[in-house]
Enzyme design. Structure first.
Site, PDB file in Angstrom:
ATOM      1  N   CYS A  18       0.880  -1.353   0.011  1.00 35.32           N
ATOM      2  CA  CYS A  18      -0.102  -0.049   0.081  1.00 35.32           C
ATOM      3  C   CYS A  18       0.882   1.192  -0.086  1.00 35.32           C
ATOM      4  O   CYS A  18       2.206   1.210   0.164  1.00 35.32           O
ATOM      5  CB  CYS A  18      -0.905  -0.092   1.305  1.00 35.32           C
ATOM      6  SG  CYS A  18       0.125   0.297   2.945  1.00 35.32           S
ATOM      7  N   HIS A  47       5.714  -5.063   8.496  1.00 35.27           N
ATOM      8  CA  HIS A  47       5.694  -6.501   9.166  1.00 35.27           C
ATOM      9  C   HIS A  47       6.016  -7.396   7.800  1.00 35.27           C
ATOM     10  O   HIS A  47       5.082  -8.119   7.424  1.00 35.27           O
ATOM     11  CB  HIS A  47       4.360  -6.864   9.858  1.00 35.27           C
ATOM     12  CG  HIS A  47       4.374  -6.372  11.222  1.00 35.27           C
ATOM     13  ND1 HIS A  47       3.239  -6.288  12.008  1.00 35.27           N
ATOM     14  CD2 HIS A  47       5.363  -6.052  12.017  1.00 35.27           C
ATOM     15  CE1 HIS A  47       3.631  -5.758  13.082  1.00 35.27           C
ATOM     16  NE2 HIS A  47       4.788  -5.910  13.180  1.00 35.27           N
ATOM     17  N   GLU A 132       0.714  -0.664  16.234  1.00 32.14           N
ATOM     18  CA  GLU A 132      -0.325   0.221  15.803  1.00 32.14           C
ATOM     19  C   GLU A 132      -1.038   0.838  17.059  1.00 32.14           C
ATOM     20  O   GLU A 132      -1.198   1.927  17.354  1.00 32.14           O
ATOM     21  CB  GLU A 132      -1.011   0.026  14.596  1.00 32.14           C
ATOM     22  CG  GLU A 132      -1.976   1.238  14.332  1.00 32.14           C
ATOM     23  CD  GLU A 132      -2.848   0.999  13.094  1.00 32.14           C
ATOM     24  OE1 GLU A 132      -3.940   1.819  13.033  1.00 32.14           O
ATOM     25  OE2 GLU A 132      -2.626   0.306  12.313  1.00 32.14           O
ATOM     26  N   SER A 229       1.368  -9.912  10.825  1.00 28.70           N
ATOM     27  CA  SER A 229       0.872  -8.753   9.981  1.00 28.70           C
ATOM     28  C   SER A 229      -0.498  -8.803  10.307  1.00 28.70           C
ATOM     29  O   SER A 229      -1.013  -9.838   9.744  1.00 28.70           O
ATOM     30  CB  SER A 229       1.180  -9.011   8.479  1.00 28.70           C
ATOM     31  OG  SER A 229       0.317  -8.326   7.632  1.00 28.70           O
ATOM     32  N   ASN A 231      -3.156  -6.872   8.821  1.00 28.52           N
ATOM     33  CA  ASN A 231      -3.891  -6.995   7.850  1.00 28.52           C
ATOM     34  C   ASN A 231      -3.946  -8.549   6.881  1.00 28.52           C
ATOM     35  O   ASN A 231      -4.878  -8.685   6.142  1.00 28.52           O
ATOM     36  CB  ASN A 231      -3.732  -5.707   6.924  1.00 28.52           C
ATOM     37  CG  ASN A 231      -2.367  -5.961   5.975  1.00 28.52           C
ATOM     38  OD1 ASN A 231      -2.340  -6.576   4.935  1.00 28.52           O
ATOM     39  ND2 ASN A 231      -1.268  -5.623   6.667  1.00 28.52           N
ATOM     40  N   SER A 274       1.861  -5.411   3.288  1.00 29.00           N
ATOM     41  CA  SER A 274       3.307  -5.112   3.471  1.00 29.00           C
ATOM     42  C   SER A 274       4.133  -6.500   2.781  1.00 29.00           C
ATOM     43  O   SER A 274       5.298  -6.511   3.204  1.00 29.00           O
ATOM     44  CB  SER A 274       3.539  -5.293   5.057  1.00 29.00           C
ATOM     45  OG  SER A 274       3.069  -6.270   5.625  1.00 29.00           O
TER      46      SER A 274
END
Length: 321
Positions: A18, A47, A132, A229, A231, A274
């Protein structure tokens, strides 16, 4: 020699890097060009071990905390964001620091700070221990923000009496799971203040929607990404909920569990935000060794988001440091 069985691989799009990850990696690479090696990075920049090791080969040194980095070398903060105490400590030590926090994570930080300033108690929907979440909670004084991980948390959490409530969310969550938690919060606290704009980032949203669109057609689906990770792990869950009978997370082509995949005619393939495209190509190459592969792109939407680099890095480059 026996003919290989046919396999159609449906390539989900968008997938992979992204804009926030692109920016974070570019910050480290530019810093190495401007300042020379070594450049220190607090925590994994993103990550993904392949990305981290690639940057290490160029001269980046990854550390857990600032006190492991010398004061006369630049240090980069990861894309996940950091508590306020980290840049404050870097300034106290008079370090050159570059903040690679994704701008969409910074947006959540600003929202949380604004709510706190306006007298709200802030609820953060997210996963405990994720960098995060640690960074967002570290924007406010202790006790000013409460973590909500599940619907059960939303239904039972204690909140300060007499204070209005507002919520923010981690940017990499499952859209559907988050909607359920938000619904539970609204049912219990009808006056709760929501973000002005969705906190779950465009890339997380797009990758989940792309997986949903093809999950029902696949015998199995692989998500290329790291086990830490958020996501990427959400993409596996989304595929399962969307009707894919078998969904797995893999880091590299060598990690594929061929027995677990079972008989295949159609495979879905995507990558977390990532994970670089080279690892997707590595997985495809692994399948070509076992199958006669036909690739079919399934691009749900196009992305054209780009984030600017930190001013301090651009100024240093112009000054020829």
């Amino acid at each position: 020699m026996a003919a290989k069985p046919p396999l159609t691989i449906l390539l989900a799009g968008p997938r992979g890097f992204c804009a926030g990850v692109d920016r974070a990696i570019e910050i480290v690479e530019r810093a190495l060009q401007v300042y020379g090696a070594p450049v220190y990075v607090r925590h994994e920049i993103v990550h993904n071990r392949f990305v981290v090791e690639s940057l290490e080969a160029k001269g980046a040194v990854f550390v857990k905390e600032l006190d492991e980095a010398p004061v006369d070398k630049p240090v980069v903060f990861s894309a996940h964001g950091v508590p306020k105490s980290v840049p404050a400590e870097a300034e106290r030590r008079r370090m050159i620091y570059l903040d690679a926090t994704c701008p969409l994570v910074s947006k959540v930080h600003h929202e949380a700070a604004r709510h706190h300033k306006e007298g709200f108690h802030v609820l953060l929907i997210g996963h405990e221990g994720h960098p995060e979440v640690i960074g967002t909670m570290g924007q406010l004084p202790e006790g000013a923000i409460t973590l909500v991980e599940t619907v059960a948390d939303a239904q039972t959490l204690d909140v300060p009496a007499g204070k209005p409530l507002a919520f923010v969310t981690q940017t990499t969550l499952s859209l559907d799971d988050t909607a359920e938690i938000v619904a539970a919060l609204r049912a219990r606290f009808p006056e709760i203040e929501a973000p002005r704009k969705e906190d779950i980032c465009y890339a997380t949203t797009n990758r989940q929607q792309a997986v949903k669109a093809l999950a029902g057609e696949c015998d199995a689906l692989l998500v290329v990404g790291a086990p830490n990770s958020s996501n990427s792990k959400r993409l596996v869950e989304v595929a399962e909920k969307a009707g894919c009978p078998r969904a797995f997370l893999v880091q590299r082509g060598a990690d594929i569990d061929w027995d677990a995949l079972g008989p295949l005619r159609t495979l879905g393939l995507t990558a977390g935000a990532s994970a670089p495209e080279v690892l997707v190509e590595e997985v495809i190459a692994a399948f070509r060794e076992h199958y006669e592969v036909t690739l079919e792109a399934r691009d749900l939407t196009q992305e054209d988001v780009h984030f600017k680099l930190p001013r301090v890095l651009l100024d240093a480059a112009e000054a020829g440091e």
